[in-house]
Design an enzyme around this catalytic site. Sequence first.
Site, PDB file in Angstrom:
ATOM      1  CB  ILE A 138      24.620 -48.474   3.498  1.00  0.00           C
ATOM      2  CG1 ILE A 138      25.266 -47.024   4.216  1.00  0.00           C
ATOM      3  CG2 ILE A 138      23.205 -48.722   4.200  1.00  0.00           C
ATOM      4  CD1 ILE A 138      25.409 -47.599   5.457  1.00  0.00           C
ATOM      5  CE  LYS A 139      25.960 -57.054   4.245  1.00  0.00           C
ATOM      6  NZ  LYS A 139      26.525 -58.339   4.961  1.00  0.00           N
ATOM      7  CB  ILE A 140      20.007 -52.051   0.975  1.00  0.00           C
ATOM      8  CG1 ILE A 140      20.537 -50.705   1.488  1.00  0.00           C
ATOM      9  CG2 ILE A 140      18.524 -52.106   0.292  1.00  0.00           C
ATOM     10  CD1 ILE A 140      20.166 -49.720   0.609  1.00  0.00           C
TER      11      ILE A 140
END
Length: 357
Positions: A138-140
Amino acid sequence: MKAPIELHALGQSLWLDNITRALLDSGTLQRYISAYCVTGLTSNPTIFDQAISGTADYDAAIRQKVSEGKSGEALFFELALEDLKRAAALLLPVHTATGGMDGWVSLEVSPLMADDAAATIAAAKRLHASADCANLFIKIPGTSAGLQAIEETIFAGVPVNVTLLFSREQYTAAADAYWRGIQRRIDAGRDPKVHSVASIFISRWDKAVMKTVAPELRNRLGVAIGKRTYKAYCDRLASPQSKKFADAGALTQRLLWASTGTKDPQIPPTFYIENLAAPNTINTIPEQTLQALAAHTESFTLMPEDGGDAEVVLGEFAKAGFDVETLATRLQVEGAGSFTTSWNDLLAVIAAKSALA
Protein backbone atom coordinates in the site's frame (compact mmCIF):
# COMPACT_ATOMS: atom_id res chain seq x y z
CA MET A 1 25.26 -9.77 -20.68
CA LYS A 2 22.06 -7.79 -21.18
CA ALA A 3 21.90 -4.66 -19.03
CA PRO A 4 18.83 -5.72 -16.97
CA ILE A 5 20.51 -9.04 -16.19
CA GLU A 6 23.73 -7.27 -15.20
CA LEU A 7 21.88 -4.96 -12.81
CA HIS A 8 20.11 -7.95 -11.32
CA ALA A 9 23.49 -9.65 -10.84
CA LEU A 10 24.79 -6.52 -9.12
CA GLY A 11 21.97 -6.77 -6.59
CA GLN A 12 19.56 -4.14 -7.89
CA SER A 13 15.93 -5.02 -8.55
CA LEU A 14 14.16 -3.64 -11.62
CA TRP A 15 10.47 -2.89 -11.26
CA LEU A 16 8.12 -1.64 -13.95
CA ASP A 17 6.50 1.73 -13.29
CA ASN A 18 3.31 1.02 -15.20
CA ILE A 19 0.17 -1.09 -15.23
CA THR A 20 -2.52 -1.41 -17.89
CA ARG A 21 -5.00 -4.10 -18.76
CA ALA A 22 -3.42 -4.36 -22.22
CA LEU A 23 -0.01 -4.97 -20.64
CA LEU A 24 -1.51 -8.01 -18.92
CA ASP A 25 -3.77 -9.26 -21.72
CA SER A 26 -1.01 -9.13 -24.34
CA GLY A 27 1.48 -11.10 -22.25
CA THR A 28 3.89 -8.14 -22.30
CA LEU A 29 4.33 -8.05 -18.53
CA GLN A 30 5.13 -11.75 -18.48
CA ARG A 31 7.71 -11.15 -21.22
CA TYR A 32 9.31 -8.34 -19.22
CA ILE A 33 9.54 -10.64 -16.21
CA SER A 34 11.11 -13.45 -18.24
CA ALA A 35 13.39 -11.49 -20.57
CA TYR A 36 14.26 -8.32 -18.65
CA CYS A 37 14.44 -9.55 -15.04
CA VAL A 38 11.52 -7.34 -14.00
CA THR A 39 10.76 -8.40 -10.43
CA GLY A 40 8.09 -5.92 -9.33
CA LEU A 41 5.61 -3.29 -10.43
CA THR A 42 4.48 0.11 -9.20
CA SER A 43 1.39 2.18 -9.96
CA ASN A 44 0.06 5.61 -9.08
CA PRO A 45 -3.05 7.71 -9.82
CA THR A 46 -1.50 9.19 -12.97
CA ILE A 47 -0.74 5.74 -14.40
CA PHE A 48 -4.30 4.55 -13.82
CA ASP A 49 -5.74 7.81 -15.13
CA GLN A 50 -3.87 7.37 -18.41
CA ALA A 51 -4.75 3.67 -18.63
CA ILE A 52 -8.49 4.11 -18.09
CA SER A 53 -9.03 7.43 -19.89
CA GLY A 54 -6.79 6.66 -22.86
CA THR A 55 -8.29 3.33 -23.91
CA ALA A 56 -11.55 1.43 -24.06
CA ASP A 57 -9.96 -1.54 -22.28
CA TYR A 58 -11.85 -0.91 -19.06
CA ASP A 59 -15.20 0.11 -20.52
CA ALA A 60 -16.84 -3.32 -20.33
CA ALA A 61 -15.70 -3.81 -16.74
CA ILE A 62 -17.02 -0.37 -15.80
CA ARG A 63 -20.40 -1.19 -17.34
CA GLN A 64 -20.54 -4.45 -15.41
CA LYS A 65 -19.69 -2.79 -12.12
CA VAL A 66 -22.22 -0.01 -12.69
CA SER A 67 -24.88 -2.68 -13.23
CA GLU A 68 -23.88 -4.05 -9.82
CA GLY A 69 -24.50 -0.66 -8.23
CA LYS A 70 -20.85 0.42 -7.92
CA SER A 71 -19.46 3.88 -8.61
CA GLY A 72 -16.68 6.36 -7.88
CA GLU A 73 -13.70 5.39 -5.75
CA ALA A 74 -15.10 1.96 -4.90
CA LEU A 75 -15.45 1.13 -8.59
CA PHE A 76 -11.95 2.38 -9.34
CA PHE A 77 -10.30 0.35 -6.58
CA GLU A 78 -12.02 -2.79 -7.87
CA LEU A 79 -10.60 -2.11 -11.35
CA ALA A 80 -7.15 -1.38 -9.98
CA LEU A 81 -7.06 -4.46 -7.78
CA GLU A 82 -8.17 -6.67 -10.65
CA ASP A 83 -5.12 -5.53 -12.61
CA LEU A 84 -2.70 -5.54 -9.70
CA LYS A 85 -3.73 -8.98 -8.46
CA ARG A 86 -3.13 -10.41 -11.94
CA ALA A 87 0.32 -8.79 -11.97
CA ALA A 88 0.95 -10.03 -8.43
CA ALA A 89 0.15 -13.59 -9.51
CA LEU A 90 2.75 -13.35 -12.28
CA LEU A 91 5.31 -12.05 -9.77
CA LEU A 92 4.45 -14.49 -6.99
CA PRO A 93 7.19 -17.00 -7.94
CA VAL A 94 9.77 -14.22 -7.52
CA HIS A 95 8.16 -13.17 -4.25
CA THR A 96 8.36 -16.72 -2.94
CA ALA A 97 11.89 -17.36 -4.18
CA THR A 98 13.24 -14.18 -2.53
CA GLY A 99 11.48 -14.70 0.78
CA GLY A 100 9.25 -11.73 0.13
CA MET A 101 12.01 -9.22 -0.58
CA ASP A 102 10.95 -8.90 -4.22
CA GLY A 103 7.98 -9.62 -6.47
CA TRP A 104 5.74 -6.79 -5.23
CA VAL A 105 3.02 -4.65 -6.78
CA SER A 106 1.83 -1.34 -5.30
CA LEU A 107 -1.53 0.39 -4.87
CA GLU A 108 -1.78 3.98 -3.65
CA VAL A 109 -4.35 5.27 -1.19
CA SER A 110 -6.42 8.22 -2.38
CA PRO A 111 -4.13 11.27 -2.66
CA LEU A 112 -6.99 13.33 -1.24
CA MET A 113 -5.92 11.89 2.13
CA ALA A 114 -2.32 13.16 1.97
CA ASP A 115 -2.85 15.45 4.97
CA ASP A 116 -5.19 13.17 6.93
CA ALA A 117 -3.34 10.51 8.92
CA ALA A 118 -6.41 8.83 10.38
CA ALA A 119 -8.13 8.48 7.00
CA THR A 120 -4.92 7.16 5.42
CA ILE A 121 -4.47 4.53 8.13
CA ALA A 122 -8.06 3.35 7.76
CA ALA A 123 -7.82 3.25 3.96
CA ALA A 124 -4.50 1.37 4.01
CA LYS A 125 -5.90 -1.31 6.32
CA ARG A 126 -9.12 -1.59 4.31
CA LEU A 127 -7.41 -1.87 0.93
CA HIS A 128 -4.89 -4.40 2.19
CA ALA A 129 -7.61 -6.55 3.72
CA SER A 130 -9.89 -6.37 0.70
CA ALA A 131 -7.05 -7.22 -1.70
CA ASP A 132 -6.09 -10.37 0.21
CA CYS A 133 -2.83 -10.40 -1.75
CA ALA A 134 0.47 -11.47 -0.17
CA ASN A 135 2.66 -9.32 -2.43
CA LEU A 136 0.76 -6.02 -2.50
CA PHE A 137 2.26 -2.85 -1.06
CA ILE A 138 0.00 0.00 0.00
CA LYS A 139 1.55 3.30 -1.09
CA ILE A 140 1.48 6.12 1.46
CA PRO A 141 3.08 9.54 0.80
CA GLY A 142 5.92 10.68 3.05
CA THR A 143 4.11 13.86 4.05
CA SER A 144 3.83 14.97 7.68
CA ALA A 145 0.50 13.18 8.07
CA GLY A 146 1.81 10.30 5.98
CA LEU A 147 4.63 9.69 8.48
CA GLN A 148 2.09 9.13 11.24
CA ALA A 149 0.15 6.81 8.95
CA ILE A 150 3.29 4.85 8.00
CA GLU A 151 4.14 4.10 11.63
CA GLU A 152 0.59 2.98 12.45
CA THR A 153 0.17 0.99 9.25
CA ILE A 154 3.45 -0.85 9.76
CA PHE A 155 2.46 -1.54 13.36
CA ALA A 156 -0.76 -3.04 11.99
CA GLY A 157 1.31 -5.37 9.80
CA VAL A 158 0.45 -3.79 6.44
CA PRO A 159 3.34 -3.69 3.89
CA VAL A 160 4.03 -0.09 2.86
CA ASN A 161 5.65 1.60 -0.13
CA VAL A 162 6.47 5.12 1.08
CA THR A 163 6.09 7.44 -1.89
CA LEU A 164 6.80 11.10 -2.71
CA LEU A 165 10.17 11.32 -0.97
CA PHE A 166 12.55 13.87 -2.44
CA SER A 167 15.50 14.31 -0.08
CA ARG A 168 17.77 12.61 2.42
CA GLU A 169 15.86 14.27 5.24
CA GLN A 170 12.48 13.12 3.94
CA TYR A 171 13.87 9.60 3.47
CA THR A 172 15.28 9.57 7.01
CA ALA A 173 11.95 10.68 8.47
CA ALA A 174 10.14 7.90 6.59
CA ALA A 175 12.73 5.30 7.62
CA ASP A 176 12.40 6.41 11.24
CA ALA A 177 8.60 6.04 11.01
CA TYR A 178 9.11 2.50 9.71
CA TRP A 179 11.47 1.69 12.57
CA ARG A 180 9.03 3.09 15.13
CA GLY A 181 6.29 0.83 13.78
CA ILE A 182 8.61 -2.19 13.88
CA GLN A 183 9.81 -1.37 17.41
CA ARG A 184 6.21 -1.22 18.59
CA ARG A 185 5.59 -4.65 17.05
CA ILE A 186 8.64 -6.05 18.84
CA ASP A 187 7.50 -4.51 22.14
CA ALA A 188 4.02 -5.98 21.64
CA GLY A 189 5.42 -9.45 20.93
CA ARG A 190 4.31 -9.39 17.29
CA ASP A 191 6.21 -10.68 14.26
CA PRO A 192 8.61 -7.86 13.24
CA LYS A 193 8.75 -9.01 9.61
CA VAL A 194 6.75 -6.31 7.81
CA HIS A 195 8.05 -5.37 4.36
CA SER A 196 8.50 -1.80 3.21
CA VAL A 197 10.29 0.29 0.59
CA ALA A 198 11.09 4.01 0.59
CA SER A 199 10.73 5.67 -2.83
CA ILE A 200 13.01 8.60 -3.67
CA PHE A 201 11.97 10.66 -6.72
CA ILE A 202 14.92 11.66 -8.89
CA SER A 203 14.22 13.21 -12.30
CA ARG A 204 11.77 15.79 -10.98
CA TRP A 205 14.72 17.57 -9.36
CA ASP A 206 16.40 18.20 -12.71
CA LYS A 207 13.13 19.15 -14.35
CA ALA A 208 12.44 21.69 -11.60
CA VAL A 209 15.70 23.59 -12.18
CA MET A 210 16.11 22.93 -15.91
CA LYS A 211 15.19 26.45 -17.03
CA THR A 212 17.24 28.31 -14.43
CA VAL A 213 20.38 26.24 -13.85
CA ALA A 214 23.73 26.97 -15.52
CA PRO A 215 24.64 24.57 -18.36
CA GLU A 216 27.44 22.95 -16.35
CA LEU A 217 24.98 21.97 -13.59
CA ARG A 218 22.23 20.71 -15.88
CA ASN A 219 20.98 17.19 -15.01
CA ARG A 220 23.30 16.88 -12.01
CA LEU A 221 20.95 17.67 -9.12
CA GLY A 222 18.82 14.52 -9.13
CA VAL A 223 21.79 12.16 -9.11
CA ALA A 224 23.49 14.18 -6.35
CA ILE A 225 20.36 13.90 -4.21
CA GLY A 226 20.33 10.17 -4.96
CA LYS A 227 23.96 9.77 -3.88
CA ARG A 228 23.40 11.76 -0.70
CA THR A 229 20.36 9.64 0.16
CA TYR A 230 22.13 6.40 -0.70
CA LYS A 231 24.90 7.28 1.79
CA ALA A 232 22.27 7.80 4.49
CA TYR A 233 20.73 4.46 3.54
CA CYS A 234 24.06 2.63 3.72
CA ASP A 235 24.89 4.31 7.05
CA ARG A 236 21.52 3.16 8.41
CA LEU A 237 22.09 -0.42 7.26
CA ALA A 238 25.47 -0.45 9.03
CA SER A 239 24.17 1.14 12.25
CA PRO A 240 23.92 -0.62 15.64
CA GLN A 241 20.16 -0.01 15.67
CA SER A 242 19.79 -1.77 12.32
CA LYS A 243 21.72 -4.75 13.70
CA LYS A 244 19.48 -4.76 16.75
CA PHE A 245 16.39 -4.93 14.56
CA ALA A 246 17.94 -7.65 12.39
CA ASP A 247 18.77 -9.71 15.48
CA ALA A 248 15.11 -9.40 16.49
CA GLY A 249 14.08 -10.79 13.10
CA ALA A 250 13.10 -7.50 11.46
CA LEU A 251 13.66 -6.70 7.78
CA THR A 252 15.41 -3.91 5.91
CA GLN A 253 13.25 -1.17 4.46
CA ARG A 254 14.73 -1.09 0.96
CA LEU A 255 15.54 2.11 -0.91
CA LEU A 256 13.71 2.54 -4.22
CA TRP A 257 14.58 4.97 -7.00
CA ALA A 258 11.44 6.45 -8.56
CA SER A 259 10.86 9.00 -11.31
CA THR A 260 13.83 7.67 -13.29
CA GLY A 261 12.52 8.35 -16.78
CA THR A 262 14.46 11.25 -18.30
CA LYS A 263 12.76 14.60 -18.91
CA ASP A 264 15.58 16.14 -20.97
CA PRO A 265 15.99 14.89 -24.58
CA GLN A 266 19.66 15.91 -24.46
CA ILE A 267 20.57 12.98 -22.20
CA PRO A 268 20.18 9.25 -22.95
CA PRO A 269 16.99 7.57 -21.70
CA THR A 270 19.08 5.31 -19.45
CA PHE A 271 20.86 8.25 -17.75
CA TYR A 272 19.35 7.73 -14.30
CA ILE A 273 19.64 3.96 -14.53
CA GLU A 274 23.35 4.27 -15.26
CA ASN A 275 23.91 6.67 -12.36
CA LEU A 276 21.80 4.87 -9.75
CA ALA A 277 23.17 1.31 -9.99
CA ALA A 278 23.47 0.10 -6.41
CA PRO A 279 23.06 -3.21 -4.57
CA ASN A 280 20.17 -3.65 -2.14
CA THR A 281 18.10 -1.04 -3.97
CA ILE A 282 15.22 -1.03 -6.45
CA ASN A 283 14.77 1.03 -9.59
CA THR A 284 11.21 1.35 -10.87
CA ILE A 285 11.23 2.49 -14.49
CA PRO A 286 8.75 3.33 -17.25
CA GLU A 287 8.32 0.96 -20.18
CA GLN A 288 10.18 3.22 -22.60
CA THR A 289 13.17 3.36 -20.25
CA LEU A 290 13.08 -0.42 -19.76
CA GLN A 291 13.20 -0.96 -23.50
CA ALA A 292 16.12 1.46 -23.83
CA LEU A 293 17.89 -0.35 -21.01
CA ALA A 294 17.48 -3.67 -22.82
CA ALA A 295 19.47 -2.19 -25.71
CA HIS A 296 22.14 -0.71 -23.41
CA THR A 297 25.59 -2.24 -23.96
CA GLU A 298 27.93 -0.50 -21.51
CA SER A 299 28.78 -1.89 -18.08
CA PHE A 300 27.61 -0.17 -14.92
CA THR A 301 29.62 1.50 -12.17
CA LEU A 302 28.18 1.08 -8.71
CA MET A 303 27.20 4.11 -6.66
CA PRO A 304 29.73 4.94 -3.92
CA GLU A 305 28.49 4.11 -0.42
CA ASP A 306 30.13 7.28 0.93
CA GLY A 307 28.10 9.55 -1.36
CA GLY A 308 30.94 10.22 -3.78
CA ASP A 309 30.83 13.78 -5.09
CA ALA A 310 27.29 14.46 -3.87
CA GLU A 311 28.18 17.15 -1.35
CA VAL A 312 30.53 18.89 -3.78
CA VAL A 313 27.80 19.04 -6.43
CA LEU A 314 25.16 20.15 -3.94
CA GLY A 315 27.59 22.83 -2.73
CA GLU A 316 27.77 24.14 -6.28
CA PHE A 317 24.00 24.35 -6.39
CA ALA A 318 23.98 26.19 -3.06
CA LYS A 319 26.52 28.71 -4.41
CA ALA A 320 24.26 29.18 -7.44
CA GLY A 321 21.42 30.17 -5.11
CA PHE A 322 19.42 26.93 -4.92
CA ASP A 323 17.99 26.01 -1.50
CA VAL A 324 17.71 22.24 -1.77
CA GLU A 325 15.58 21.71 1.35
CA THR A 326 13.08 24.36 0.30
CA LEU A 327 12.94 22.81 -3.15
CA ALA A 328 12.44 19.33 -1.65
CA THR A 329 9.42 20.57 0.26
CA ARG A 330 8.04 22.25 -2.84
CA LEU A 331 8.52 19.12 -4.94
CA GLN A 332 6.69 16.99 -2.39
CA VAL A 333 3.77 19.42 -2.31
CA GLU A 334 3.70 19.61 -6.11
CA GLY A 335 3.92 15.82 -6.39
CA ALA A 336 0.97 15.37 -4.06
CA GLY A 337 -0.91 18.02 -6.04
CA SER A 338 -0.16 16.30 -9.32
CA PHE A 339 -1.50 12.98 -8.03
CA THR A 340 -4.60 14.76 -6.71
CA THR A 341 -5.22 16.26 -10.13
CA SER A 342 -4.83 12.84 -11.76
CA TRP A 343 -7.13 11.32 -9.14
CA ASN A 344 -9.86 13.87 -9.80
CA ASP A 345 -9.46 13.41 -13.56
CA LEU A 346 -9.62 9.64 -13.09
CA LEU A 347 -12.84 9.79 -11.09
CA ALA A 348 -14.33 12.18 -13.65
CA VAL A 349 -13.51 9.71 -16.45
CA ILE A 350 -15.04 6.84 -14.49
CA ALA A 351 -18.16 8.94 -13.83
CA ALA A 352 -18.45 9.81 -17.54
CA LYS A 353 -17.98 6.20 -18.64
CA SER A 354 -20.39 5.03 -15.93
CA ALA A 355 -23.03 7.40 -17.27
CA LEU A 356 -22.83 5.63 -20.63
CA ALA A 357 -23.33 2.20 -19.10
